[in-house]
Structure formats: structure tokens, C-alpha cells
Design an enzyme around this catalytic site. Structure first.
Site, mmCIF file in Angstrom:
data_model
loop_
_atom_site.group_PDB
_atom_site.id
_atom_site.type_symbol
_atom_site.label_atom_id
_atom_site.label_comp_id
_atom_site.label_asym_id
_atom_site.label_seq_id
_atom_site.Cartn_x
_atom_site.Cartn_y
_atom_site.Cartn_z
ATOM 1 N N GLY A 34 -0.812 6.362 7.598
ATOM 2 C CA GLY A 34 -0.306 5.861 8.883
ATOM 3 C C GLY A 34 0.469 4.574 8.704
ATOM 4 O O GLY A 34 0.450 3.945 7.651
ATOM 5 N N ASP A 77 4.098 11.253 1.907
ATOM 6 C CA ASP A 77 4.226 10.391 3.086
ATOM 7 C C ASP A 77 5.554 9.631 3.087
ATOM 8 O O ASP A 77 5.893 8.986 4.081
ATOM 9 C CB ASP A 77 3.049 9.406 3.182
ATOM 10 C CG ASP A 77 2.848 8.624 1.895
ATOM 11 O OD1 ASP A 77 2.558 9.255 0.862
ATOM 12 O OD2 ASP A 77 2.994 7.403 1.906
HETATM 13 P P1 AMP Z 1 4.438 2.557 1.238
HETATM 14 O O1 AMP Z 1 4.150 2.308 -0.196
HETATM 15 O O2 AMP Z 1 5.332 1.519 1.860
HETATM 16 O O3 AMP Z 1 4.915 3.938 1.491
HETATM 17 O O4 AMP Z 1 3.066 2.371 2.003
HETATM 18 C C1 AMP Z 1 1.942 3.202 1.806
HETATM 19 C C2 AMP Z 1 0.913 2.910 2.864
HETATM 20 O O5 AMP Z 1 0.427 1.567 2.750
HETATM 21 C C3 AMP Z 1 1.428 3.037 4.282
HETATM 22 O O6 AMP Z 1 0.390 3.581 5.042
HETATM 23 C C4 AMP Z 1 1.743 1.620 4.640
HETATM 24 O O7 AMP Z 1 1.722 1.427 6.044
HETATM 25 C C5 AMP Z 1 0.607 0.865 3.965
HETATM 26 N N1 AMP Z 1 0.941 -0.551 3.701
HETATM 27 C C6 AMP Z 1 1.799 -1.028 2.772
HETATM 28 N N2 AMP Z 1 1.841 -2.367 2.803
HETATM 29 C C7 AMP Z 1 1.001 -2.775 3.791
HETATM 30 C C8 AMP Z 1 0.607 -4.045 4.333
HETATM 31 N N3 AMP Z 1 1.091 -5.183 3.858
HETATM 32 N N4 AMP Z 1 -0.285 -4.039 5.350
HETATM 33 C C9 AMP Z 1 -0.794 -2.911 5.838
HETATM 34 N N5 AMP Z 1 -0.461 -1.690 5.373
HETATM 35 C C10 AMP Z 1 0.421 -1.609 4.362
HETATM 36 MG MG MG Z 2 5.662 4.862 2.987
#
Ligand code: AMP
Ligand code: MG
Length: 502
Positions: free
Chosen positions: A97, A260
Site C-alpha cells: 500500500g 507492486d
Molecule cells: P517502493 O520501493 O517505493 O516501491 O516502496 C515499497 C513500499 O514501501 C511501498 O509500500 C511504499 O509505500 C513503502 N515505503 C517506502 N518508503 C517509505 C517511507 N519512507 N515511509 C513509509 N512507507 C514507505
Molecule cells: Mg513502489
């Protein structure tokens, strides 16, 4: 908001629609952005703003900046964080999410289609787990540059509307860094992982609902098909195959092709530890978190197909006879390979300046790639310089042959190439112009992205970012005075590790 500051009226009345927020509650969570201390606008994509019917002046006004930072939410917005799951590096994660992203709503683009407006780095959501919901300005600059560079190359991608530096600091691996908020524009944020989220809970109704939504929003022509879900799968397979082919043709490595991060609209989504090839190395891996090379440059087609197979599995749930559905879905997933190869091969042949579908042309292009790999030739530069060469006379070949460790490895290939060009009736200038239209002079090289990120983090200096944005907006034009951004890095300048930074 009742203020009468300049811009406030335009911002308060932005005509957001909420097709996604109107889906059932399981699809999202309502959440307000968390204000930041002292937002300052560092980049605004005025052209994109206008395409979305937004007034750039209003966005640059204090009220506009408050919205782009998440400090003020217009009454017309309906902020939600999206629910999704996903396979990360092949492993199943039942709930991800938007942990640091908030959808404000949709706007109608000039092309008549909806776009999502999403804040990224605007505070925690119910999906944040242990994350802070924030972003450093570093990854904001990376995503801004990456998505705009890809768009200018003509590759389907989410876009950058704005970047704000927050006046707060966030704690990251290397210490405290300036915070940033990014505003992302996407055809939508539905991913393979959105389908998986519901399918793995056995919630066939939600899968059906989501499929209907995606068809209505992105593939309206499929609604009348006898089997719309299968048609949807076919369409996503085609768009994804074309997308990955276009990545390979510019040397792009996504870096985190988790389900995702795989859009069902065929757009490049989520710019984390991505990178562009310097020397052509098919097995190249830049991402610091990709320890086993699962998402290496040349693995991307196979991984895309794997991700699409996960999408197919979720759609099976909506059929009365899963066995029959499997029978129908299997050839669709298998068809990825043919579609990918057709697009990739046609693109490769164009890159070496040939037209038609002569089997020999593909071999000739493939032979060049093999020699480039053996000889450490720079991917982008080789094709660009090749685009300037004379069709008969080899005396001006130095700019290309000098890119090969052993220049003679290019010479013998160029002899075969010129033999082939002899049977091409187009004038040299026409061929060269066509080659230049597919072989960029400028890509977002890793060391350049890193420089812009470092300047932003270390001193909130956005000069390098702005210069790159300007030059990369016209990647197929030679731009005198900017040769330093076109040349390959010296060996000590090379950046071979990229980070998501978050
Ligand atoms: P991503 O690597 O950007 O695709 O992120 C993978 C998951 O980690 C997603 O659910 C993001 O919303 C969550 N996420 C990444 N960085 C953060 C953060 N600083 N705070 C909260 N959730 C994060
Ligand atoms: Mg992502």
C-alpha cells in the site's frame, strides 16, 4: 481554506474527480497529508500543469505551494492512500500500500483522459508500517529527472508535476537530509499488486470490480468484448511488452520490477534505484538492493512476463471454470515473448539505420551489440555517433571506433554495415536523420543524476537538476555547449551503484 491570498481561488476550485476514491473502502484508506515546516518550490512542470488544466501561476503562489507540499488540501480533493500487495524480489508480501503517497484525486488531461495527482513523501498513512511516510529530497530529484527524461524519450511513464523542499529534515542511512515532497502524475496507480491484494484474499468480487474499473478507465474499447478480462490481460501484455522493449532500446534498467511497481497501464512506474547503461553490458545491475541480479538489464523481459503471469492468476478468480480460464490465459502470457521480440527487434534495426524486415538486418544489429559488449563500448554514444556516419566513406569513423577497446572490432562490422547500406535507396541525410530520431544524444547518465542528487541533499542546490531537465527535454537534438552531458563518464566518474534512498 477561506484565505483570499493570490492563487487561493484557483487552487480551492481545482476540478478533481474521484473515480478511485469512490471504489469500495477496501481499495484505499482516507488520510490527510501531514504538513511540513517551510515548503519551498524547487521545480514545477508548467507545461504538464497546463495540459492538466492547472494554472502554473496559481501553483507557484503560496497557496499553490501549500497544496503541492501537502500543507493544504483543497476542498475539492479527497485524499486517500491506495491498498495493494505485491511480489518483491519474487517473495509474496500480502500488504504494502501507499506508505508515503497520497492520492488527491484525478484531473482530466487535455487528451480527454484522467490522470492521478499523487503526493509522495507527505506523511504517514495506515500503510506506512515502520516507515516515516517522508522522502528525502534526493529521491524526489531522482524521480523527477528520471520520469521527465523518459517522457522526453517518448517512453510511457508517470510524470513529474512538482518538487518541494520541506524545511524539515529526514533521517536516512547517511544521516539527516532535507525532506522533499514530489507530486506524481500517472494514468493511474493501479498495479499488478493491486489485483494480487484482492485475489490472494480470495475476494473475487473486488478483483472483478477492479478489472471493470481498469477496463473503463484505461481500455474502454474492451468493454464489449465477449471475454473482457482476457482482453484486458492481452492488452496489458502488449503494452508491457512494448514498454520493456522501449526500455532496452535506450539502455534503461528499472531496478525494482516488483509486481507492486508494475503498472497495468503500460507506464514506467516507481523510479527508485533505476539507471541507464554506460558501456553496453547485457547483465548489468546497478541497484544496490538487487543482490542476485534478478532485475538485471537483460532479465527485464522475462521478469515482466513473470509479473504478467501473476496478473493472469488473479484474473482466473473471476471465471466459473478456472481450468478453462487457464487454457485461455496461457497462450496470452506466452504471447508476451513474440510481442516483445517484434518491438525490440524492429527498434534495434532502426537504431542501426535499416528499414524493412530482412532477417539479415537483425543479425547485423545483434552483431554490433555483441561487439559492443566485448569491447566496452558506450551504449548511447555508439548509436548516436553511428547516426552521423557516412554511408560509404569510413574516413570519418573515429568518433565511433574510438569507443571500442579495439577499434578494429568496429571497422569490420562497419564494412558489413556499409555493404548493406549500398542496397538502401534513401539518401544519407534521410537515413541519418531517422537514426538520430531514435538514438538519443542525451540520457540521464547515472553520474549526472548522482551529481544533481548530491547537490540537492548537500546544499539544497537545484542548479544541476534544472540544467539536466532543460537539456534532457530535447534528447534527440545535438546541443552545442552541453557536450559534457552527452559524453560517457570517465572511469573514476562512473556510478555503478544506485540507491532507492526513499
Ligand atoms: P517502493 O520501493 O517505493 O516501491 O516502496 C515499497 C513500499 O514501501 C511501498 O509500500 C511504499 O509505500 C513503502 N515505503 C517506502 N518508503 C517509505 C517511507 N519512507 N515511509 C513509509 N512507507 C514507505
Ligand atoms: Mg513502489
Amino acid at each position: 481554506m477561506t484565505s483570499t491570498l493570490p492563487g487561493s481561488r484557483e487552487i480551492e476550485t481545482i476540478p478533481f474527480t474521484h473515480s478511485y476514491a469512490e471504489l469500495p473502502g477496501a481499495f484505499h484508506a482516507e488520510v490527510e497529508p501531514t504538513p511540513v515546516r517551510e515548503p519551498r518550490l524547487v521545480a514545477l512542470n508548467r507545461e504538464l500543469a497546463e495540459e492538466l488544466g492547472l494554472d502554473p501561476e496559481a501553483l507557484e503562489s503560496p497557496e499553490g505551494i501549500r497544496m503541492l507540499a501537502g500543507n493544504a488540501v483543497p476542498a475539492t480533493a479527497r485524499p486517500v492512500a491506495l491498498a495493494y500487495a505485491g511480489h518483491q524480489f519474487g517473495g509474496w508480501v500480502p500488504q504494502l500500500g501507499d506508505g508515503r503517497a497520497i492520492l488527491l484525486g484525478e484531473l482530466t488531461h487535455r487528451d480527454g483522459r484522467l490522470r492521478d495527482l499523487q503526493l509522495k513523501g507527505s506523511g504517514p498513512t495506515p500503510f506506512s508500517r515502520r516507515g516515516d511516510g517522508r522522502s528525502s529530497i534526493g529521491p524526489v530529484v531522482r524521480e523527477y529527472l528520471g520520469s521527465e527524461a523518459m517522457a522526453a524519450l517518448g517512453i510511457p511513464t508517470t510524470r513529474a508535476l512538482s518538487a518541494v523542499v520541506t524545511g524539515d529534515r529526514v533521517l536516512r542511512q547517511n544521516g539527516l537530509e532535507p525532506g522533499g515532497v514530489f507530486v506524481r502524475v500517472a494514468s493511474s496507480h493501479v498495479r499488478v499488486g493491486t489485483f494480487e491484494y484482492f485475489a490472494r484474499q480470495g475476494d473475487a468480487d473486488s478483483v472483478r470490480r477492479l478489472a471493470d474499473y481498469v477496463i473503463a478507465r484505461h481500455y474502454p474499447d474492451l468493454a464489449d468484448r465477449p471475454d473482457p478480462c482476457l482482453a484486458l490481460l492481452e492488452a496489458v501484455v502488449e503494452r508491457t511488452a512494448d514498454l520493456v522493449a522501449s526500455w532496452l532500446l535506450v539502455g534503461f534498467i528499472h531496478g525494482v520490477m516488483n509486481t507492486d511497481n508494475t503498472s497495468v497501464t503500460g507506464e514506467t512506474l516507481d523510479y527508485g534505484p533505476f539507471g541507464f547503461l554506460d558501456p553496453y553490458r547485457p547483465g548489468e545491475v546497478y541497484s544496490s538492493i538487487d543482490r542476485h541480479g534478478r532485475y538485471a538489464y537483460d532479465q527485464q523481459p522475462g521478469i515482466a512476463q513473470w509479473n504478467l503471469a501473476r496478473l493472469a492468476e488473479t484474473l482466473l478468480l473471476v471465471y466459473e471454470s478456472p481450468e478453462e480460464a487457464v487454457e485461455r490465459a496461457r497462450p496470452v502470457i506466452g504471447g508476451f515473448v513474440e510481442r516483445f521480440e517484434a518491438t525490440y527487434h524492429a527498434g534495434l534495426v532502426r537504431k542501426v539505420g535499416l528499414v524493412g524486415d530482412d532477417e539479415g538486418d537483425l543479425q547485423l544489429a545483434g552483431e554490433l551489440l555483441q561487439r559492443m559488449a566485448r569491447e566496452n563500448a558506450d551504449f548511447t554514444r555508439t548509436f548516436r555517433e553511428l547516426s552521423h556516419l557516412d554511408g560509404e566513406d569510413a574516413s570519418g569513423d573515429d568518433a565511433v571506433r574510438g569507443l571500442f577497446d579495439t577499434p578494429a572490432a568496429f571497422d569490420s562490422w562497419a564494412e558489413d554495415w556499409r555493404l548493406r547500406l549500398a542496397s538502401d535507396s534513401r539518401p544519407d541525410e534521410v537515413r541519418q536523420a531517422e537514426m538520430r530520431s531514435v538514438n538519443p544524444a542525451f540520457i540521464l547518465r547515472n553520474h549526472l543524476a548522482q551529481e544533481a542528487v548530491d547537490a540537492a541533499i548537500e546544499s539544497e542546490d537545484f542548479g544541476p537538476m534544472r540544467r539536466l531537465l532543460e537539456v534532457l527535454s530535447r534528447p534527440f537534438e545535438d546541443q552545442p555547449g552541453h557536450e559534457d552531458l552527452a559524453r560517457p563518464p570517465e572511469s573514476e566518474e562512473r556510478v555503478t551503484r544506485t540507491f532507492c534512498g526513499t
